[in-house]
Design a protein around this motif. Structure first.
Motif, PDB file in Angstrom:
ATOM      1  N   TYR A 201       0.919  -1.565  -0.151  1.00 42.30           N
ATOM      2  CA  TYR A 201      -0.046  -0.303   0.190  1.00 42.30           C
ATOM      3  C   TYR A 201       0.937   1.271  -0.110  1.00 42.30           C
ATOM      4  O   TYR A 201       1.879   0.789   0.794  1.00 42.30           O
ATOM      5  CB  TYR A 201      -0.864  -0.272   1.167  1.00 42.30           C
ATOM      6  N   ASP A 202       0.135   2.205  -0.956  1.00 36.46           N
ATOM      7  CA  ASP A 202       1.041   3.172  -1.095  1.00 36.46           C
ATOM      8  C   ASP A 202      -0.336   4.757  -1.042  1.00 36.46           C
ATOM      9  O   ASP A 202      -0.386   4.473  -1.996  1.00 36.46           O
ATOM     10  CB  ASP A 202       1.759   4.071  -1.893  1.00 36.46           C
ATOM     11  N   ARG A 282      -6.573  -2.506   6.322  1.00 34.18           N
ATOM     12  CA  ARG A 282      -4.881  -2.590   6.805  1.00 34.18           C
ATOM     13  C   ARG A 282      -4.287  -3.646   6.053  1.00 34.18           C
ATOM     14  O   ARG A 282      -4.343  -4.673   5.378  1.00 34.18           O
ATOM     15  CB  ARG A 282      -4.959  -3.227   8.069  1.00 34.18           C
ATOM     16  N   TYR A 283      -2.594  -3.522   5.772  1.00 34.21           N
ATOM     17  CA  TYR A 283      -1.587  -3.985   4.551  1.00 34.21           C
ATOM     18  C   TYR A 283      -0.850  -5.163   5.070  1.00 34.21           C
ATOM     19  O   TYR A 283      -0.211  -4.419   6.454  1.00 34.21           O
ATOM     20  CB  TYR A 283      -1.743  -2.688   3.950  1.00 34.21           C
ATOM     21  N   ILE A 286       4.038  -0.971   3.822  1.00 29.42           N
ATOM     22  CA  ILE A 286       3.762  -0.054   3.616  1.00 29.42           C
ATOM     23  C   ILE A 286       4.608   0.533   3.010  1.00 29.42           C
ATOM     24  O   ILE A 286       5.984   0.202   3.074  1.00 29.42           O
ATOM     25  CB  ILE A 286       2.959   0.769   4.534  1.00 29.42           C
ATOM     26  N   PHE A 319      -0.348   5.356   8.135  1.00 30.73           N
ATOM     27  CA  PHE A 319       0.376   4.617   7.833  1.00 30.73           C
ATOM     28  C   PHE A 319       0.565   3.515   9.142  1.00 30.73           C
ATOM     29  O   PHE A 319       0.215   2.267   8.871  1.00 30.73           O
ATOM     30  CB  PHE A 319       2.077   4.232   7.637  1.00 30.73           C
ATOM     31  N   SER A 322      -2.291   1.691   9.852  1.00 29.94           N
ATOM     32  CA  SER A 322      -3.534   1.171   8.350  1.00 29.94           C
ATOM     33  C   SER A 322      -2.566  -0.604   8.292  1.00 29.94           C
ATOM     34  O   SER A 322      -2.357  -0.911   7.403  1.00 29.94           O
ATOM     35  CB  SER A 322      -3.399   1.891   6.868  1.00 29.94           C
ATOM     36  N   LEU A 323      -1.617  -0.486   8.836  1.00 27.15           N
ATOM     37  CA  LEU A 323      -0.729  -1.278   9.092  1.00 27.15           C
ATOM     38  C   LEU A 323      -0.856  -2.566  10.015  1.00 27.15           C
ATOM     39  O   LEU A 323      -1.562  -2.806  11.182  1.00 27.15           O
ATOM     40  CB  LEU A 323       1.124  -2.110   9.199  1.00 27.15           C
ATOM     41  N   ALA A 329       7.144  -1.436   7.512  1.00 28.17           N
ATOM     42  CA  ALA A 329       6.854  -0.236   6.401  1.00 28.17           C
ATOM     43  C   ALA A 329       8.175   0.177   6.284  1.00 28.17           C
ATOM     44  O   ALA A 329       9.303   0.325   7.025  1.00 28.17           O
ATOM     45  CB  ALA A 329       5.928   0.607   7.134  1.00 28.17           C
TER      46      ALA A 329
END
Length: 485
Positions: A201-202, A282-283, A286, A319, A322-323, A329
């Motif tokens: 994800y970005d 969530r990812y 990142i 970020f 979202s992790l 990351a």
């Protein structure tokens, strides 16, 4: 093979009165290339349907398909000048009919992940700036020479497009905000090491440099199965971008790298309340370089637990939130983040250290970002455990970096080599977080291994030397005057 075609298109845009910067060149090239790509995509799908005995339903109506408006051809496959529009007629058609027609797809698309939605997004945000219909006619003819069907051709086109993005970044001013040096991106990806099955994800995607480099990295290392390729193309790479032109460039960049319908959403990431982020949002990985130095309004700050106007600090909160737990990351940020004394910066550093293992800080030299005029660091962290030790690495390329001396992959080689061992060298060291000042959480690099430099001379010594040199100069001038008098 196609390099000259790109140069010819740039030459025509340079001559045209409607385009006056590298930003315009890539923006105008992008919409033409996108429609050229769309034509090949539709023809591929029509061929596939025919082989199955099915009928393909074209996305675009007959009048707006490339072979009908852009390149009508005769029986011999040459452009039919009796039918092809040019001059004023061509510009009027593009501005008055084509763009409005394509923009409507945004309202009619089922969801944001469809190619129809991408068409609507691109053509509702971009405007045709090519004012001469004769220039536009020639650009269309050059674009028609470009093939999108073969993987080799696509690879070359993606390389040329990346070069255009790089030129735009090196042009300075606004161009730099869309371009992160690819050697830095590749080094960050090697450290984070994304795997097939993980979501990358970005949230400040720009030209999608992180996502296309992640695609190449994962493709080269995966087992080449149909399932893996489908996963990589459709369910791996995710991005968000606020700026219109960057969104279009990012979409085109990913398409040229083989991703048919990129998962890039045109939105202001900071407009989303981070308290609404759930596990499904969530990812695993990142990668990002959020904008430096922006100032966000109070209503945007309300979406975050730590209130600040600094754009990059809000992105960092996004970020972390979202992790996934265990997710990794790598984030580029201004080096002042490490030592700013305001309450928000201190709170954010404390939050980062307590919620994530900030295991590595890469300190980049000045000039890494052409025209940006700021020093940056890369934060590498993994969510779920507090930070105990941080390995610092100060990159020294041995030269001043800039437009004519940009960062290259060789500059990053030592960092990548010694990263896993986290070696102690003149450029790298380990910092124990227990030794940190708990009142300000200052993380500024303080290299204990750096050799002491020769002491600077005092101002008095420098003035004395200047005085001596002035006296010598006066004496020489007097002698010369005597000789010529």
């Amino acid at each position: 093979m196609f390099e000259q075609t790109f140069k010819n298109i740039d030459d025509l845009l340079y001559k045209d009165s409607g385009s006056d910067s590298e930003l315009d060149y890539i923006g105008q090239t992008s919409w033409v290339l996108f429609l050229r790509y769309l034509d090949e995509l539709e023809r591929d799908k029509a061929d596939e349907a025919e082989l199955k005995g099915e009928e393909y339903s074209f996305i675009l109506a007959e009048e707006y398909r490339w072979p009908n408006w852009a390149m009508p051809k005769d029986a011999e496959g040459k452009i039919d000048h009796h039918v092809a529009m040019t001059g004023v007629d061509l510009v009027q058609f593009v501005d008055g009919k084509l763009f409005p027609y394509l923009a409507k797809f945004k309202q009619e698309a089922d969801n944001a992940n469809t190619i129809e939605y991408k068409i609507g997004e691109i053509f509702s945000e971009l405007k045709n700036k090519i004012q001469s219909g004769y220039n536009l006619r020639e650009i269309l003819e050059y674009a028609d020479e470009l093939p999108f069907r073969g993987s080799t051709d696509k690879h070359e086109l993606s390389h040329l497009y990346e070069t255009k993005i790089k030129n735009m970044g090196n042009a300075g001013r606004n161009g730099g905000q869309y371009y992160t040096p690819r050697p830095l991106i590749r080094a960050m990806i090697k450290v984070v090491d994304p795997q097939i099955g993980e979501k990358v994800y970005d949230a400040a995607a720009g030209s999608c440099g992180f996502l296309v480099e992640a695609y190449d990295y994962m493709y080269q290392r995966m087992d080449k199965t149909t399932d893996n390729l489908k996963t990589l193309q459709e369910d791996t790479l995710y991005g968000k971008e606020k700026k219109n032109l960057a969104y279009v460039i990012g979409i085109m960049n990913m398409i040229l790298h083989g991703i048919e319908a990129p998962n890039i959403v045109h939105t202001n990431t900071l407009g989303e309340n981070i308290r609404d982020i759930q596990e499904k949002n969530r990812y695993h990985v990142i990668l990002a370089n959020p904008p430096f130095g922006g100032k966000e309004r109070a209503e945007v700050q309300q979406n975050f637990d730590i209130k600040t106007g600094e754009t990059a600090s809000l992105f960092l909160q996004h970020f972390i939130k979202s992790l996934k737990i265990g997710g990794k990351a790598a984030i580029v940020i201004k080096n002042t983040f490490l030592s700013n004394a305001d309450n928000a910066s201190i709170s954010l550093r404390k939050h980062l250290l307590e919620s994530c293992n900030l295991h590595t800080i890469l300190d980049m030299p000045s000039g890494t970002f052409t025209g940006a005029g700021v020093k940056t660091v890369v934060l590498f962290f993994q969510k779920g455990e507090p930070t105990k030790k941080i390995w610092y690495y100060q990159l020294d390329a041995g030269r001043n970096m800039g437009k004519t001396n940009p960062l290259n992959d060789e500059d990053m080689a030592e960092f990548i080599t010694i990263y896993k061992e986290k070696s102690n060298t003149e450029k790298s060291w380990i910092f124990n977080v227990n030794d940190m000042d708990g009142t300000n959480f200052d993380l500024a690099p303080k290299n204990p291994n750096k050799l002491e430099e020769e002491a600077l001379r005092s101002p008095e010594v420098i003035l004395e030397e200047m005085h001596t040199l002035d006296e010598e100069t006066s004496s020489i001038l007097s002698n010369i005057k005597e000789l010529i008098s």
